[in-house]
Design a protein around this motif. Structure first.
Motif, mmCIF file in Angstrom:
data_model
loop_
_atom_site.group_PDB
_atom_site.id
_atom_site.type_symbol
_atom_site.label_atom_id
_atom_site.label_comp_id
_atom_site.label_asym_id
_atom_site.label_seq_id
_atom_site.Cartn_x
_atom_site.Cartn_y
_atom_site.Cartn_z
ATOM 1 N N ILE A 10 0.845 -1.186 0.000
ATOM 2 C CA ILE A 10 0.000 0.000 0.000
ATOM 3 C C ILE A 10 0.881 1.237 0.000
ATOM 4 C CG2 ILE A 10 -1.813 1.232 1.226
ATOM 5 C CD1 ILE A 10 -2.654 -1.421 2.436
ATOM 6 N N GLY A 11 0.753 2.048 -1.029
ATOM 7 C CA GLY A 11 1.551 3.258 -1.129
ATOM 8 C C GLY A 11 0.996 4.359 -0.257
ATOM 9 N N ALA A 12 1.813 5.341 0.012
ATOM 10 C CA ALA A 12 1.390 6.497 0.807
ATOM 11 C C ALA A 12 1.925 7.745 0.152
ATOM 12 C CB ALA A 12 1.896 6.388 2.237
ATOM 13 N N ALA A 13 1.134 8.332 -0.717
ATOM 14 C CA ALA A 13 1.549 9.554 -1.415
ATOM 15 C C ALA A 13 0.588 10.668 -1.051
ATOM 16 C CB ALA A 13 1.584 9.331 -2.923
ATOM 17 N N SER A 14 0.438 10.902 0.252
ATOM 18 C CA SER A 14 -0.529 11.895 0.701
ATOM 19 C C SER A 14 -0.175 13.290 0.219
ATOM 20 C CB SER A 14 -0.634 11.883 2.232
ATOM 21 O OG SER A 14 0.641 12.084 2.807
ATOM 22 N N ALA A 15 1.108 13.532 0.006
ATOM 23 C CA ALA A 15 1.488 14.852 -0.492
ATOM 24 C C ALA A 15 0.952 15.074 -1.892
ATOM 25 C CB ALA A 15 3.008 14.991 -0.489
ATOM 26 N N VAL A 16 0.841 13.992 -2.681
ATOM 27 C CA VAL A 16 0.265 14.086 -4.011
ATOM 28 C C VAL A 16 -1.228 14.276 -3.920
ATOM 29 C CG1 VAL A 16 -0.203 12.779 -6.111
ATOM 30 C CG2 VAL A 16 2.078 12.765 -5.140
ATOM 31 N N ALA A 17 -1.855 13.620 -2.939
ATOM 32 C CA ALA A 17 -3.307 13.584 -2.888
ATOM 33 C C ALA A 17 -3.917 14.948 -2.656
ATOM 34 C CB ALA A 17 -3.758 12.623 -1.796
ATOM 35 N N ALA A 60 -3.783 9.211 -16.158
ATOM 36 C CA ALA A 60 -2.736 8.547 -16.917
ATOM 37 C C ALA A 60 -1.790 7.771 -16.005
ATOM 38 C CB ALA A 60 -1.950 9.573 -17.731
ATOM 39 N N GLY A 61 -1.470 6.555 -16.419
ATOM 40 C CA GLY A 61 -0.518 5.745 -15.674
ATOM 41 C C GLY A 61 -0.533 4.304 -16.139
ATOM 42 N N GLY A 62 0.621 3.649 -16.052
ATOM 43 C CA GLY A 62 0.728 2.259 -16.482
ATOM 44 C C GLY A 62 0.624 2.141 -17.996
ATOM 45 N N GLY A 63 0.479 0.926 -18.480
ATOM 46 C CA GLY A 63 0.329 0.706 -19.914
ATOM 47 C C GLY A 63 1.450 1.324 -20.712
ATOM 48 N N HIS A 64 1.093 2.035 -21.797
ATOM 49 C CA HIS A 64 2.106 2.613 -22.681
ATOM 50 C C HIS A 64 2.895 3.723 -22.011
ATOM 51 C CE1 HIS A 64 -1.195 5.520 -23.174
ATOM 52 N NE2 HIS A 64 -0.269 6.389 -23.553
ATOM 53 N N HIS A 65 2.391 4.285 -20.924
ATOM 54 C CA HIS A 65 3.110 5.368 -20.248
ATOM 55 C C HIS A 65 4.450 4.889 -19.672
ATOM 56 C CE1 HIS A 65 -0.484 7.861 -20.520
ATOM 57 N NE2 HIS A 65 -1.173 6.850 -20.026
ATOM 58 N N TYR A 70 8.318 10.449 -21.300
ATOM 59 C CA TYR A 70 7.987 11.415 -20.249
ATOM 60 C C TYR A 70 7.731 10.625 -18.966
ATOM 61 C CZ TYR A 70 3.328 9.844 -21.732
ATOM 62 O OH TYR A 70 2.252 9.072 -22.077
ATOM 63 N N PRO A 71 7.970 11.221 -17.808
ATOM 64 C CA PRO A 71 7.621 10.534 -16.558
ATOM 65 C C PRO A 71 6.107 10.453 -16.429
ATOM 66 C CG PRO A 71 8.320 12.771 -16.115
ATOM 67 C CD PRO A 71 8.579 12.533 -17.582
ATOM 68 N N SER A 76 4.226 12.838 -10.973
ATOM 69 C CA SER A 76 5.391 13.701 -11.199
ATOM 70 C C SER A 76 5.066 15.139 -11.581
ATOM 71 C CB SER A 76 6.260 13.099 -12.313
ATOM 72 O OG SER A 76 5.568 13.106 -13.558
ATOM 73 N N ASP A 77 3.832 15.415 -12.002
ATOM 74 C CA ASP A 77 3.537 16.703 -12.622
ATOM 75 C C ASP A 77 2.463 17.450 -11.838
ATOM 76 O OD1 ASP A 77 2.881 18.853 -14.196
ATOM 77 O OD2 ASP A 77 2.735 17.720 -16.063
ATOM 78 N N PRO A 78 2.829 18.462 -11.037
ATOM 79 C CA PRO A 78 1.826 19.218 -10.273
ATOM 80 C C PRO A 78 0.786 19.897 -11.149
ATOM 81 C CG PRO A 78 4.041 19.648 -9.444
ATOM 82 C CD PRO A 78 4.207 18.888 -10.724
ATOM 83 N N GLU A 79 1.191 20.390 -12.317
ATOM 84 C CA GLU A 79 0.218 21.055 -13.186
ATOM 85 C C GLU A 79 -0.819 20.057 -13.680
ATOM 86 O OE1 GLU A 79 -0.062 24.076 -17.025
ATOM 87 O OE2 GLU A 79 1.829 23.033 -16.606
ATOM 88 N N TYR A 80 -0.393 18.852 -14.010
ATOM 89 C CA TYR A 80 -1.335 17.816 -14.427
ATOM 90 C C TYR A 80 -2.360 17.556 -13.330
ATOM 91 C CZ TYR A 80 -3.051 13.192 -15.834
ATOM 92 O OH TYR A 80 -3.856 12.119 -16.170
ATOM 93 N N ARG A 81 -1.892 17.418 -12.096
ATOM 94 C CA ARG A 81 -2.820 17.170 -10.996
ATOM 95 C C ARG A 81 -3.756 18.361 -10.789
ATOM 96 N NH1 ARG A 81 2.071 15.325 -8.791
ATOM 97 N NH2 ARG A 81 2.185 17.047 -7.274
ATOM 98 N N SER A 82 -3.225 19.565 -10.953
ATOM 99 C CA SER A 82 -4.060 20.750 -10.810
ATOM 100 C C SER A 82 -5.185 20.757 -11.839
ATOM 101 C CB SER A 82 -3.202 22.008 -10.950
ATOM 102 O OG SER A 82 -3.980 23.169 -10.863
ATOM 103 N N VAL A 83 -4.866 20.392 -13.078
ATOM 104 C CA VAL A 83 -5.892 20.350 -14.131
ATOM 105 C C VAL A 83 -6.925 19.273 -13.818
ATOM 106 C CG1 VAL A 83 -6.294 19.870 -16.576
ATOM 107 C CG2 VAL A 83 -4.404 21.347 -15.893
ATOM 108 N N LEU A 84 -6.479 18.107 -13.369
ATOM 109 C CA LEU A 84 -7.426 17.054 -12.992
ATOM 110 C C LEU A 84 -8.413 17.544 -11.938
ATOM 111 C CD1 LEU A 84 -5.322 13.760 -12.611
ATOM 112 C CD2 LEU A 84 -7.010 14.275 -14.391
ATOM 113 N N ALA A 85 -7.901 18.231 -10.932
ATOM 114 C CA ALA A 85 -8.755 18.696 -9.843
ATOM 115 C C ALA A 85 -9.700 19.802 -10.299
ATOM 116 C CB ALA A 85 -7.898 19.181 -8.683
ATOM 117 N N ARG A 86 -9.215 20.661 -11.151
ATOM 118 C CA ARG A 86 -9.995 21.823 -11.562
ATOM 119 C C ARG A 86 -11.072 21.472 -12.587
ATOM 120 N NH1 ARG A 86 -5.821 24.634 -12.876
ATOM 121 N NH2 ARG A 86 -5.886 24.335 -15.142
ATOM 122 N N GLU A 87 -10.744 20.573 -13.510
ATOM 123 C CA GLU A 87 -11.612 20.339 -14.662
ATOM 124 C C GLU A 87 -12.618 19.200 -14.477
ATOM 125 O OE1 GLU A 87 -11.916 21.998 -17.419
ATOM 126 O OE2 GLU A 87 -10.180 23.346 -17.357
#
Length: 389
Positions: A10-17, A60-65, A70-71, A76-87
């Motif tokens: 079980i991962g713990a990436a609360s800073a990402v969350a 996005a994650g796993g599979g062809h990624h 790109y990571p 890895s990408d704060p802007e990506y997470r920001s867009v996910l949350a906003r949109e």
């Protein structure tokens, strides 16, 4: 086969969350509001979504990624997470809950990447669609090439469903329980689906019962592609679901992936098809939409094809909005550069609604306008909307 208790990673990436809001875990049956509480009105898809309707994205994650240049964007990408949350108000793990990622070894579960997505969704007032429990593809080698008897395979499948669904009990709004079980002719995949081949079609009812037992509040879906219109495949689902409902099997929804290609026609019977599943008492959803077309050396379609793409996105969303219990519409990704399409269909792409530095394409504008206009007084709202001006 030697049975053993599952090992959980079980991962713990609360800073990402945590990105926009303070997380308060909520049961799936008590869905958070569609628009982010505490945020000012925004020129986004999420803000302009009707009440009780979910606009979603694959994460996005796993599979062809894993082999891309790109990571992986989510961790890895704060802007990506920001867009996910906003949109978006709904998230679907693209690969992180599929068997080969979440159950990589027999008796071993790796929940880390999927946990991070669920934590993030809760922190940002979003719901989650679980994807997927029963599929013919992306299974681990130990399963596909293992030496299991039918009885052992049934036990493996039951344990997987109880473990995975139980791990997220109360945190997943909708599970895509059975994925792509029919071919385009409407025949069950009894050759390439290990479960159907070894256990027979009766296992379909069992997996829905097991998932419901593991989380009684989650809505349980079938999910497939090429089922937008009235055809042999969607007819097969319609007949199967009627039979399962008559047996009291807890089937709650039907999802249309809607991976569309501009080289083919748009089936104008999509609303009619959604409606007949709605008439069975089911929730319906557009679960994985993208619209691909032929691209040039720059990876882009012509302006004319981009406009046609926007029209198709609009028509699909309008079909869903017109059906009472079609309450979820998920675009299969955010940026074109992350899309699965070019890897699978060489020469085709430009399939999503944003590109580059999250610039909005005509397809994005079409979705936002359709969402605004679908609400009471929507035409007037759109005339005063920031995007319109």
């Amino acid at each position: 086969m030697n049975r053993r208790l599952p090992v959980l990673r079980i991962g713990a990436a609360s800073a990402v969350a945590a990105l926009c809001l303070t997380a308060v875990p909520q049961a799936a049956s008590a869905a958070p509001p569609a628009t982010p509480p505490g945020l000012a009105q925004q020129d986004t898809l999420r803000w302009n979504t009707p009440k009780d309707f979910r606009i979603g994205s694959a994460v996005a994650g796993g599979g062809h990624h894993t082999s891309a240049d790109y990571p992986e964007p989510f961790p890895s990408d704060p802007e990506y997470r920001s867009v996910l949350a906003r949109e978006f108000s709904s998230l679907t793990p693209e690969n992180q809950m599929k068997w080969e990622f979440i159950h990589p070894e027999e008796g071993v579960y790796d929940f880390g990447p999927a946990d991070d997505i669920v934590d993030f969704a809760e922190a940002n007032g979003q719901v989650v669609r679980g994807h997927t429990l029963f599929w013919h593809s992306q299974n681990p080698d130990w399963l596909e090439n293992g030496d299991h008897t039918p009885e052992e395979l049934r036990a493996v499948l039951k344990e997987h469903i109880y473990t995975v669904v139980g791990h997220y009990e109360g945190r997943i709004q909708q599970w895509e329980v059975a994925n792509e079980i029919f071919d385009d002719s409407g025949r069950l995949r009894t050759e390439d689906n290990i479960w159907l081949r070894e256990l027979g079609p009766g296992i379909i009812a069992d997996i829905f019962r097991w998932a419901h037992d593991a989380d009684p509040n989650a809505q349980l879906f079938f999910n497939d592609y090429n089922v937008e219109g009235l055809n042999a495949k969607s007819d097969a689902y319609y007949a199967l679901i009627q039979d399962l409902l008559a047996q009291g099997v807890p089937v709650h929804g039907f999802g249309m992936q809607t991976h569309l290609g501009l080289q083919y026609g748009f089936d104008g019977r999509m609303q009619q098809n959604l409606q007949r599943f709605d008439d069975l008492g089911l929730e319906t959803a557009v679960t994985e939409i993208d619209v691909r077309g032929p691209v040039g050396a720059d990876g882009q379609m012509s302006p004319e094809l981009r406009q046609k793409q926007a029209d198709w996105y609009r028509m699909a969303l309008e079909a869903c909005l017109a059906v009472e219990d079609c309450n979820s519409f998920t675009v299969w990704g955010v940026l074109d550069e992350h899309s699965w399409v070019p890897n699978t269909f060489p020469g085709y792409g430009d399939a999503l609604t944003m590109e580059g530095g999250y610039e909005r394409k005509p397809a994005y504008d079409a979705l936002q306008e359709t969402l605004v206009r679908s609400q009471p007084g929507g035409d007037a709202k759109w005339e005063h909307h920031p995007a319109f001006r």
